[in-house]
Design a protein around this motif. Structure first.
Motif, PDB file in Angstrom:
ATOM      1  N   THR A  60      -7.111  -4.701  -1.364  1.00 32.59           N
ATOM      2  CA  THR A  60      -5.881  -4.357  -0.629  1.00 32.59           C
ATOM      3  C   THR A  60      -4.829  -5.396  -0.997  1.00 32.59           C
ATOM      4  OG1 THR A  60      -7.130  -3.403   1.186  1.00 32.59           O
ATOM      5  CG2 THR A  60      -4.886  -4.128   1.683  1.00 32.59           C
ATOM      6  N   VAL A  61      -3.680  -4.925  -1.489  1.00 33.55           N
ATOM      7  CA  VAL A  61      -2.669  -5.866  -1.985  1.00 33.55           C
ATOM      8  C   VAL A  61      -1.418  -5.789  -1.107  1.00 33.55           C
ATOM      9  CG1 VAL A  61      -1.336  -6.613  -3.995  1.00 33.55           C
ATOM     10  CG2 VAL A  61      -3.534  -5.453  -4.333  1.00 33.55           C
ATOM     11  N   ILE A  62      -1.013  -6.954  -0.590  1.00 31.33           N
ATOM     12  CA  ILE A  62       0.260  -7.077   0.125  1.00 31.33           C
ATOM     13  C   ILE A  62       1.201  -7.818  -0.819  1.00 31.33           C
ATOM     14  CG2 ILE A  62       1.434  -8.041   2.157  1.00 31.33           C
ATOM     15  CD1 ILE A  62      -1.359  -8.143   3.546  1.00 31.33           C
ATOM     16  N   THR A  63       2.383  -7.266  -1.067  1.00 30.63           N
ATOM     17  CA  THR A  63       3.322  -7.959  -1.961  1.00 30.63           C
ATOM     18  C   THR A  63       4.616  -8.297  -1.236  1.00 30.63           C
ATOM     19  OG1 THR A  63       4.344  -5.909  -2.742  1.00 30.63           O
ATOM     20  CG2 THR A  63       2.483  -6.753  -4.031  1.00 30.63           C
ATOM     21  N   THR A  64       5.296  -9.329  -1.757  1.00 33.05           N
ATOM     22  CA  THR A  64       6.668  -9.608  -1.327  1.00 33.05           C
ATOM     23  C   THR A  64       7.615  -9.175  -2.435  1.00 33.05           C
ATOM     24  OG1 THR A  64       6.469 -11.850  -2.210  1.00 33.05           O
ATOM     25  CG2 THR A  64       6.164 -11.586   0.156  1.00 33.05           C
ATOM     26  N   THR A  65       8.788  -8.665  -2.037  1.00 33.34           N
ATOM     27  CA  THR A  65       9.862  -8.357  -2.989  1.00 33.34           C
ATOM     28  C   THR A  65      11.182  -8.576  -2.254  1.00 33.34           C
ATOM     29  OG1 THR A  65       9.998  -6.026  -2.361  1.00 33.34           O
ATOM     30  CG2 THR A  65       8.546  -6.544  -4.218  1.00 33.34           C
ATOM     31  N   SER A  66      12.273  -8.667  -3.026  1.00 32.17           N
ATOM     32  CA  SER A  66      13.563  -8.994  -2.395  1.00 32.17           C
ATOM     33  C   SER A  66      14.478  -7.796  -2.203  1.00 32.17           C
ATOM     34  CB  SER A  66      14.289 -10.049  -3.237  1.00 32.17           C
ATOM     35  OG  SER A  66      14.605  -9.525  -4.508  1.00 32.17           O
ATOM     36  N   SER A  67      14.038  -6.585  -2.558  1.00 31.21           N
ATOM     37  CA  SER A  67      14.922  -5.426  -2.348  1.00 31.21           C
ATOM     38  C   SER A  67      14.083  -4.162  -2.207  1.00 31.21           C
ATOM     39  CB  SER A  67      15.875  -5.273  -3.535  1.00 31.21           C
ATOM     40  OG  SER A  67      15.162  -4.797  -4.662  1.00 31.21           O
ATOM     41  N   PRO A  68      14.656  -3.119  -1.602  1.00 33.96           N
ATOM     42  CA  PRO A  68      13.925  -1.858  -1.465  1.00 33.96           C
ATOM     43  C   PRO A  68      13.533  -1.275  -2.827  1.00 33.96           C
ATOM     44  CG  PRO A  68      15.851  -1.874  -0.028  1.00 33.96           C
ATOM     45  CD  PRO A  68      15.950  -3.100  -0.872  1.00 33.96           C
ATOM     46  N   ALA A  69      14.420  -1.404  -3.827  1.00 39.06           N
ATOM     47  CA  ALA A  69      14.098  -0.850  -5.151  1.00 39.06           C
ATOM     48  C   ALA A  69      12.884  -1.564  -5.744  1.00 39.06           C
ATOM     49  CB  ALA A  69      15.294  -0.970  -6.084  1.00 39.06           C
ATOM     50  N   LYS A  70      12.840  -2.885  -5.575  1.00 39.04           N
ATOM     51  CA  LYS A  70      11.693  -3.641  -6.083  1.00 39.04           C
ATOM     52  C   LYS A  70      10.425  -3.282  -5.291  1.00 39.04           C
ATOM     53  CE  LYS A  70      13.943  -7.625  -8.255  1.00 39.04           C
ATOM     54  NZ  LYS A  70      13.903  -9.081  -8.453  1.00 39.04           N
ATOM     55  N   ALA A  71      10.579  -3.078  -3.975  1.00 38.21           N
ATOM     56  CA  ALA A  71       9.422  -2.706  -3.150  1.00 38.21           C
ATOM     57  C   ALA A  71       8.840  -1.375  -3.630  1.00 38.21           C
ATOM     58  CB  ALA A  71       9.835  -2.618  -1.686  1.00 38.21           C
ATOM     59  N   GLU A  72       9.720  -0.471  -4.015  1.00 42.48           N
ATOM     60  CA  GLU A  72       9.274   0.843  -4.491  1.00 42.48           C
ATOM     61  C   GLU A  72       8.452   0.706  -5.785  1.00 42.48           C
ATOM     62  OE1 GLU A  72      11.910   4.534  -5.518  1.00 42.48           O
ATOM     63  OE2 GLU A  72      12.525   3.685  -3.586  1.00 42.48           O
ATOM     64  N   LEU A  73       8.931  -0.138  -6.686  1.00 35.91           N
ATOM     65  CA  LEU A  73       8.191  -0.365  -7.939  1.00 35.91           C
ATOM     66  C   LEU A  73       6.823  -0.985  -7.657  1.00 35.91           C
ATOM     67  CD1 LEU A  73      10.829  -1.934 -10.371  1.00 35.91           C
ATOM     68  CD2 LEU A  73       9.626   0.241 -10.649  1.00 35.91           C
ATOM     69  N   SER A  74       6.817  -1.930  -6.728  1.00 37.75           N
ATOM     70  CA  SER A  74       5.574  -2.621  -6.398  1.00 37.75           C
ATOM     71  C   SER A  74       4.562  -1.650  -5.773  1.00 37.75           C
ATOM     72  CB  SER A  74       5.883  -3.780  -5.447  1.00 37.75           C
ATOM     73  OG  SER A  74       4.707  -4.390  -5.015  1.00 37.75           O
ATOM     74  N   ALA A  75       5.066  -0.777  -4.905  1.00 35.15           N
ATOM     75  CA  ALA A  75       4.172   0.217  -4.280  1.00 35.15           C
ATOM     76  C   ALA A  75       3.612   1.159  -5.349  1.00 35.15           C
ATOM     77  CB  ALA A  75       4.938   1.000  -3.216  1.00 35.15           C
ATOM     78  N   ALA A  76       4.451   1.534  -6.312  1.00 33.80           N
ATOM     79  CA  ALA A  76       3.985   2.434  -7.374  1.00 33.80           C
ATOM     80  C   ALA A  76       2.913   1.758  -8.241  1.00 33.80           C
ATOM     81  CB  ALA A  76       5.164   2.872  -8.243  1.00 33.80           C
ATOM     82  N   ALA A  77       2.940   0.429  -8.278  1.00 29.73           N
ATOM     83  CA  ALA A  77       1.915  -0.305  -9.046  1.00 29.73           C
ATOM     84  C   ALA A  77       0.610  -0.439  -8.268  1.00 29.73           C
ATOM     85  CB  ALA A  77       2.441  -1.688  -9.427  1.00 29.73           C
ATOM     86  N   GLY A  78       0.636  -0.043  -6.987  1.00 28.12           N
ATOM     87  CA  GLY A  78      -0.613  -0.056  -6.224  1.00 28.12           C
ATOM     88  C   GLY A  78      -0.621  -0.957  -5.005  1.00 28.12           C
ATOM     89  N   ALA A  79       0.534  -1.563  -4.683  1.00 28.53           N
ATOM     90  CA  ALA A  79       0.566  -2.402  -3.483  1.00 28.53           C
ATOM     91  C   ALA A  79       0.334  -1.525  -2.252  1.00 28.53           C
ATOM     92  CB  ALA A  79       1.917  -3.118  -3.373  1.00 28.53           C
ATOM     93  N   THR A  80      -0.528  -1.981  -1.353  1.00 22.07           N
ATOM     94  CA  THR A  80      -0.808  -1.223  -0.130  1.00 22.07           C
ATOM     95  C   THR A  80       0.323  -1.424   0.872  1.00 22.07           C
ATOM     96  OG1 THR A  80      -3.072  -1.961  -0.554  1.00 22.07           O
ATOM     97  CG2 THR A  80      -2.701  -0.738   1.474  1.00 22.07           C
ATOM     98  N   HIS A  81       0.835  -2.660   0.942  1.00 16.85           N
ATOM     99  CA  HIS A  81       1.936  -2.975   1.848  1.00 16.85           C
ATOM    100  C   HIS A  81       2.957  -3.812   1.083  1.00 16.85           C
ATOM    101  CE1 HIS A  81      -0.797  -1.899   5.145  1.00 16.85           C
ATOM    102  NE2 HIS A  81      -1.683  -2.721   4.599  1.00 16.85           N
ATOM    103  N   THR A  82       4.233  -3.513   1.234  1.00 13.26           N
ATOM    104  CA  THR A  82       5.274  -4.365   0.653  1.00 13.26           C
ATOM    105  C   THR A  82       6.096  -4.933   1.800  1.00 13.26           C
ATOM    106  OG1 THR A  82       6.779  -2.495   0.436  1.00 13.26           O
ATOM    107  CG2 THR A  82       5.417  -3.001  -1.473  1.00 13.26           C
ATOM    108  N   ILE A  83       6.369  -6.227   1.707  1.00 10.86           N
ATOM    109  CA  ILE A  83       7.144  -6.890   2.768  1.00 10.86           C
ATOM    110  C   ILE A  83       8.251  -7.718   2.126  1.00 10.86           C
ATOM    111  CG2 ILE A  83       5.194  -6.957   4.380  1.00 10.86           C
ATOM    112  CD1 ILE A  83       4.753  -9.903   3.669  1.00 10.86           C
TER     113      ILE A  83
END
Ligand code: NDP
Length: 328
Positions: free
Chosen positions: A170-193
Motif C-alpha cells: 500500500t503506497v501513500i504519496t505526497t505531491t504538491s498539486s492535484p495534477a501531480k496527485a493524479e499522475l501518482s495515483a495512476a502509477a499505483g498510489a493508494t492514497h495521495t496527500i
C-alpha cells in the motif's frame, strides 16, 4: 582547440544558479582502453547535477555535468570486447553526458533492448535503478506493507510507486498539486496527500499505526514529518534532499520515535558488480518491454537549454523524467 573533431557541451566554470550552465564548442573526447565513445541521443537530467552546479556537492572546475545518457557507439577503445560501432547503449555511470558525445567504461554501459527508444533508455537508468535498489535491497518491501513515498509524481517517485504497488504494498504519496496527485495515483498510489500535516494524515490512513517504511528524497522539509509517520520499528530511508540537505541529527530521536532504523543510501553502492548491474537493468528493461513498468518523460529540453531544465526541476515544475536532446 586542437585538431580533434569538435562537439558541443555544457560547461560550468563557477558554481551558482542555472545561468552558470554554459553551452559551447568543446573537444570531442577519445575513448581510452576499455572505453566506448558514444554519440548522444538523449541525456538524463538528475537532481544530483543541481547539487553539483550550486556547490552543495563539490566538483572540480571547469565541469561538464551528467552521468546518464543513451546513444550510438561511435568508437571503441583498446581491449573492449562485446561492443562494436553502431551498438545502441545507455548508462548512468558515465561522466560529462551533458554533451553531444561522451565516453563510458564498457563495463558500465548497457545494451538497449530492441524496441526501447533512446529517450526511454536514457530516462530509466538512475531513477529506475534507485527505485529498484530502494524497494529490493534497502527495505525489501513485501505485500501487506504500507510505504510513504515523497514526491510521488517525480522521476524516482513514479517508478518506485509502480514497483511497490506491483508487490502488493500500500503506497501513500505526497505531491504538491492535484495534477501531480493524479499522475501518482495512476502509477499505483493508494492514497495521495499534500505536504501539510503529513504524519497526521498518515496516522488517519493507517488506523493510527503508521507506515512500515518512508522513502524520503525531499529531505530537509519532510524529515520531521517522515519520522513521525513511522510505526514502531519502522525504517526511514533518506535518499535525497530535493528541498535541501537534512541538518545534523540527534540519534536519540530514533529511540523516542519507536526504535527506528535509518539509512542514507546512494546508487553507486548498489551497482557494485557486473552481476548486480545486469540484474537491476535486466529487471527494469524486462518490465518496460513487458509493459508492466511505464517510464514517464515529462519534459525534454534542447541540450543548449540545460539551464532551463535545471530551473524547471528545482522549481518543482517537472513530472517524471527530464531529458536533454542534442541540438543538432
Ligand atoms: P524528482 O523528479 O522527484 O524532482 C524532485 C521533486 O521533489 C519535485 O518535483 C517536487 O515534487 C519535490 N520537492 C519537494 N520539495 C521540493 C523543493 N523544495 N524543491 C524542489 N523539489 C521539491 O527528482 P528525482 O526523481 O530525480 O530525484 C528525487 C530525489 O531522489 C532527489 O532528492 C535526488 O537527489 C534523489 N536521488 C537519490 C539517488 C540515490 O541513489 N540516493 C539517486 C537518484 C535520485 P512535488 O512538487 O510533488 O513536491
Amino acid at each position: 582547440m586542437s585538431d580533434s573533431p569538435a562537439t558541443h557541451s555544457i560547461t560550468l566554470t563557477e558554481t551558482g544558479g542555472p545561468d552558470v550552465l554554459q553551452y559551447g564548442e568543446a573537444e570531442r573526447p577519445t575513448p581510452g582502453p576499455g572505453e566506448l565513445l558514444v554519440t548522444t541521443r538523449a541525456t538524463g537530467v538528475n537532481f544530483i547535477e543541481t547539487y553539483q552546479r550550486s556547490g552543495v556537492y563539490a566538483v572540480p572546475l571547469p565541469f561538464t555535468p551528467g552521468a546518464e545518457g543513451s546513444g550510438v557507439v561511435t568508437a571503441v577503445g583498446e581491449g573492449v570486447s562485446g561492443y562494436a560501432v553502431g551498438d545502441r547503449v545507455t548508462t548512468t555511470e558515465a561522466k560529462a553526458t551533458y554533451a553531444e558525445h561522451f565516453v563510458v567504461e564498457a563495463t558500465r554501459a548497457h545494451v538497449i533492448p530492441d524496441g526501447v527508444s533512446y529517450e526511454t533508455a536514457a530516462a530509466l537508468p538512475l531513477q529506475g535503478i534507485t527505485a529498484h535498489y530502494l524497494s529490493t535491497s534497502v527495505y525489501p518491501a513485501t505485500a501487506g506493507d504500507i510505504a510513504l513515498v515523497h514526491a510521488g509524481a517525480g522521476g524516482v517517485g513514479l517508478l518506485l510507486t509502480q514497483l511497490l504497488a506491483a508487490k502488493g504494498v500500500t503506497v501513500i504519496t505526497t505531491t504538491s498539486s492535484p495534477a501531480k496527485a493524479e499522475l501518482s495515483a495512476a502509477a499505483g498510489a493508494t492514497h495521495t496527500i499534500g505536504y501539510e500535516n503529513v504524519s497526521e494524515r498518515v496516522r488517519e490512513l493507517t488506523d493510527g499505526v503508521g507506515v512500515n517504511v518512508v522513502y524520503d528524497g525531499v529531505g530537509k522539509d519532510t524529515f520531521d514529518e517522515s519520522l513521525a509517520s513511522l510505526r514502531i520499528r519502522g525504517t526511514f530511508v533518506l535518499f535525497g534532499g530535493a528541498s535541501g540537505q537534512v541538518p545534523p541529527f540527534d540519534l536519540q530521536r530514533l529511540n523516542s520515535a519507536g526504535s527506528i532504523t535509518i539509512t542514507r543510501p546512494t546508487s553507486v553502492h548498489f551497482l557494485l558488480t557486473p552481476e548486480e548491474r545486469a540484474w537491476r537493468y535486466g529487471e527494469l528493461f524486462d518490465a518496460v518491454t513487458a509493459g508492466t513498468l511505464s517510464v514517464r518523460i515529462g519534459q525534454t529540453f534542447p541540450l543548449a537549454q540545460a539551464a532551463d531544465a535545471h530551473r524547471a526541476l528545482e522549481g518543482r515544475k517537472t513530472t517524471g523524467k527530464v531529458l536533454l536532446l542534442p541540438t543538432e
